[in-house]
Design a protein around this motif. Structure first.
Motif, PDB file in Angstrom:
ATOM      1  N   ARG A  29       0.968  -1.206  -0.029  1.00 42.44           N
ATOM      2  CA  ARG A  29      -0.005  -0.112  -0.126  1.00 42.44           C
ATOM      3  C   ARG A  29       0.804   1.173   0.045  1.00 42.44           C
ATOM      4  O   ARG A  29       0.456   2.240  -0.336  1.00 42.44           O
ATOM      5  CB  ARG A  29      -0.828   0.011   1.256  1.00 42.44           C
ATOM      6  N   ASP A  30       2.003   1.058   0.533  1.00 44.23           N
ATOM      7  CA  ASP A  30       3.047   2.498   0.537  1.00 44.23           C
ATOM      8  C   ASP A  30       3.346   2.847  -0.743  1.00 44.23           C
ATOM      9  O   ASP A  30       3.736   3.895  -0.912  1.00 44.23           O
ATOM     10  CB  ASP A  30       4.078   2.037   1.411  1.00 44.23           C
ATOM     11  N   ASP A  31       3.255   1.929  -1.588  1.00 47.41           N
ATOM     12  CA  ASP A  31       3.451   2.412  -3.089  1.00 47.41           C
ATOM     13  C   ASP A  31       2.530   3.048  -4.046  1.00 47.41           C
ATOM     14  O   ASP A  31       2.636   3.654  -4.803  1.00 47.41           O
ATOM     15  CB  ASP A  31       3.722   1.366  -3.792  1.00 47.41           C
ATOM     16  N   ILE A  32       1.079   3.069  -3.432  1.00 46.70           N
ATOM     17  CA  ILE A  32       0.109   3.788  -4.018  1.00 46.70           C
ATOM     18  C   ILE A  32       0.408   5.238  -4.025  1.00 46.70           C
ATOM     19  O   ILE A  32       0.170   5.648  -5.257  1.00 46.70           O
ATOM     20  CB  ILE A  32      -1.318   3.390  -3.141  1.00 46.70           C
ATOM     21  N   PRO A  33       0.812   5.902  -3.045  1.00 49.21           N
ATOM     22  CA  PRO A  33       1.170   7.406  -3.294  1.00 49.21           C
ATOM     23  C   PRO A  33       2.091   7.619  -4.517  1.00 49.21           C
ATOM     24  O   PRO A  33       2.245   8.796  -4.889  1.00 49.21           O
ATOM     25  CB  PRO A  33       1.470   7.770  -1.783  1.00 49.21           C
ATOM     26  N   LEU A  34       2.903   6.457  -4.751  1.00 50.74           N
ATOM     27  CA  LEU A  34       3.928   6.811  -5.831  1.00 50.74           C
ATOM     28  C   LEU A  34       3.324   6.651  -7.189  1.00 50.74           C
ATOM     29  O   LEU A  34       3.610   7.087  -8.050  1.00 50.74           O
ATOM     30  CB  LEU A  34       5.028   5.827  -5.417  1.00 50.74           C
ATOM     31  N   LEU A  35       2.654   5.624  -7.356  1.00 48.07           N
ATOM     32  CA  LEU A  35       1.872   5.321  -8.544  1.00 48.07           C
ATOM     33  C   LEU A  35       0.675   6.250  -8.862  1.00 48.07           C
ATOM     34  O   LEU A  35       0.714   6.629 -10.020  1.00 48.07           O
ATOM     35  CB  LEU A  35       1.042   3.776  -8.354  1.00 48.07           C
ATOM     36  N   VAL A  36      -0.167   6.841  -8.035  1.00 46.82           N
ATOM     37  CA  VAL A  36      -1.225   7.801  -8.376  1.00 46.82           C
ATOM     38  C   VAL A  36      -0.646   8.972  -9.288  1.00 46.82           C
ATOM     39  O   VAL A  36      -1.119   9.097 -10.327  1.00 46.82           O
ATOM     40  CB  VAL A  36      -1.802   8.050  -7.259  1.00 46.82           C
ATOM     41  N   PRO A  37       0.318   9.479  -8.931  1.00 45.26           N
ATOM     42  CA  PRO A  37       0.961  10.514  -9.647  1.00 45.26           C
ATOM     43  C   PRO A  37       1.354  10.107 -10.927  1.00 45.26           C
ATOM     44  O   PRO A  37       1.305  10.976 -12.025  1.00 45.26           O
ATOM     45  CB  PRO A  37       2.091  11.404  -8.714  1.00 45.26           C
TER      46      PRO A  37
END
Length: 453
Positions: free
Chosen positions: A318-326
């Protein structure tokens, strides 16, 4: 020359036997030489393969070399063609260069100069091919494969960087939509292989067609084989072959792949001539090839799983979601000509709390839909209109009631039916829906019929 490189092929088309043979002896230390004494013979050779370069005489027994020049324009990329003639005229030189020849040599000519010129032209051709290949790869390798991941992904990234330059087979496992092809492309981009990466989904084609796509076939190999076909194995020579869903390979194809990995040789369908090939194999599966009930050959499994990566589902990273969204917002902005700047804090928290059964693919299309329909420059929860109920995306509260009297198989079918139903509503076509779900169109049609949509 390293084992990852192949010599350039050169077709010499000239009706003078002694001149042809003399050129062959002079140039065969540098090129794989093919000889033809007429346009007919040259065309026959071109049905077998398109060479990297051609030395073409203008006057031939059955026509002019310019005729062949015109025909070669349909080849992508076209071979380097150098015209040679003993009857030079300004008119013929201009005509040849206009039709695509790169140079014009008058017989007798300096062989050492010819070699130097061919080397330059072939290097330029290689660079153009590489640029085209990189352009295709850049489209495939979207930055959605996060190389700044944390936890399990950090381990995978570090290990991927370590083994990428090593020419060893790689097997990638994980649920559908976790980014297996992205990882394969990324590993290839860091490898020392100069060729392109050639990909095929083994589950997307009928088994009787899959083998001919992989290995190619000779003219007349079966009904409808009106010309020789280049297989993906041949196309991947010098590069990387990516077999998605390798567990779907037919048993006959599995045996052939074992031979290629062991000895580097194979046969086209309907051909008796042994062909040699060199590529790096990267495979992917969402199943368990080592399962004793699997039809996948054990000896092939040991060969394809030189290095194994298991990609974690998005709910475990889940910590990767803020990296993927942008990243997805930037891609969607470019695709849909929008100017969305980001998501609200509350929306990001919501996205992180979701389980994403479709993994990265589901998150990507959720963001794409939001960008496509957004009226403001910041996405909120309403813009995303997730294709599955919001309550199923949240962590289950302690008070939630689950009916364990429903058989497990029935519960799975209910979830699958709901998931496919939402996908059919969310996408414009069945092809897009199948892609979003990570299944083939054929499988989607089967599910539609099964559930009576």
């Amino acid at each position: 020359m390293s084992k990852n490189e192949r010599r350039s092929s050169l077709l010499i088309v000239d009706d003078e036997v002694n001149f042809r043979e003399s050129l062959k002896i002079t140039l065969e230390d540098t090129f794989d030489i093919i000889l033809a004494g007429s346009l007919v013979m040259a065309r026959e050779e071109l049905t077998v393969r398109v060479p990297d370069a051609i030395l073409l005489d203008i006057r031939l027994p059955d026509g002019e070399g310019v005729e062949l020049l015109r025909e070669l324009k349909c080849c992508l990329p076209p071979p380097v063609v150098v015209i040679m003639t003993a009857h030079a005229t300004v008119e013929s030189a201009v005509k040849s260069l206009k039709e695509g020849a790169v140079d014009y040599f008058v017989k007798p000519f300096d062989i050492s100069k010819l070699k130097r010129e061919l080397a330059v032209y072939l290097e330029n051709r290689f660079l153009h091919k590489r640029i085209d290949s990189l352009d295709r790869e850049l489209k495939k390798i979207s930055s959605s494969f996060v190389t700044e991941g944390k936890g399990k992904m950090r381990e995978i990234i570090d290990r991927g960087q370590q083994i990428a330059p090593i020419d060893i087979p790689v097997l990638i496992t994980g649920e559908t939509g976790t980014g297996k092809e992205k990882l394969a492309n990324w590993i290839h981009s860091l490898s020392e292989r100069k060729g392109e990466i050639v990909a095929i989904n083994c589950a997307a084609l009928p088994k009787d067609i899959l083998e001919s796509e992989l290995f190619g076939y000779a003219k007349g190999a079966f009904s409808g084989a009106i010309a020789m076909k280049e297989g993906l194995v041949e196309k991947a020579d010098g590069g990387t072959l990516f077999l998605d869903e390798i567990g779907e390979l037919p048993e006959t194809a599995q045996a052939k792949f074992l031979r290629i990995l062991e000895d580097g040789v194979y046969y086209k369908l309907g051909e008796t001539r042994e062909r040699r090939v060199s590529f790096r194999l990267i495979s992917a599966t969402n199943g368990d090839l080592a399962d004793p009930t699997s039809s996948f050959r054990r000896d092939l499994f040991y060969r394809v799983s030189g290095i194994t990566f298991k990609l974690p589902p998005l709910r475990e990273r889940r910590d990767d979601i803020p990296l993927l969204v942008p990243i997805f917002i930037r891609e969607a902005n470019y695709t849909y000509k929008k100017e969305v700047k980001g998501v609200s804090v509350k929306t990001m928290q919501y996205l992180i709390s979701c389980d994403w059964p479709g993994n990265i693919r589901e998150l990507k299309w959720c963001i794409y839909r939001g960008v496509a329909t957004a009226v403001g420059d910041i996405l909120n929860q309403d813009d995303l209109s997730l294709p599955i109920p919001a309550e199923s995306m949240k962590d289950c509260p302690d008070g939630k009631v689950i009916d364990y009297n429903v058989p497990f198989e029935e519960a799975v079918e209910q979830l699958e039916k709901k998931y496919i139903s939402h996908a059919l509503q969310a996408f414009n076509t069945k092809t897009e829906a199948a892609r979003g779900l990570g299944i083939s169109v054929r499988v989607l049609h089967y599910k539609i019929k099964k559930y009576g949509f």
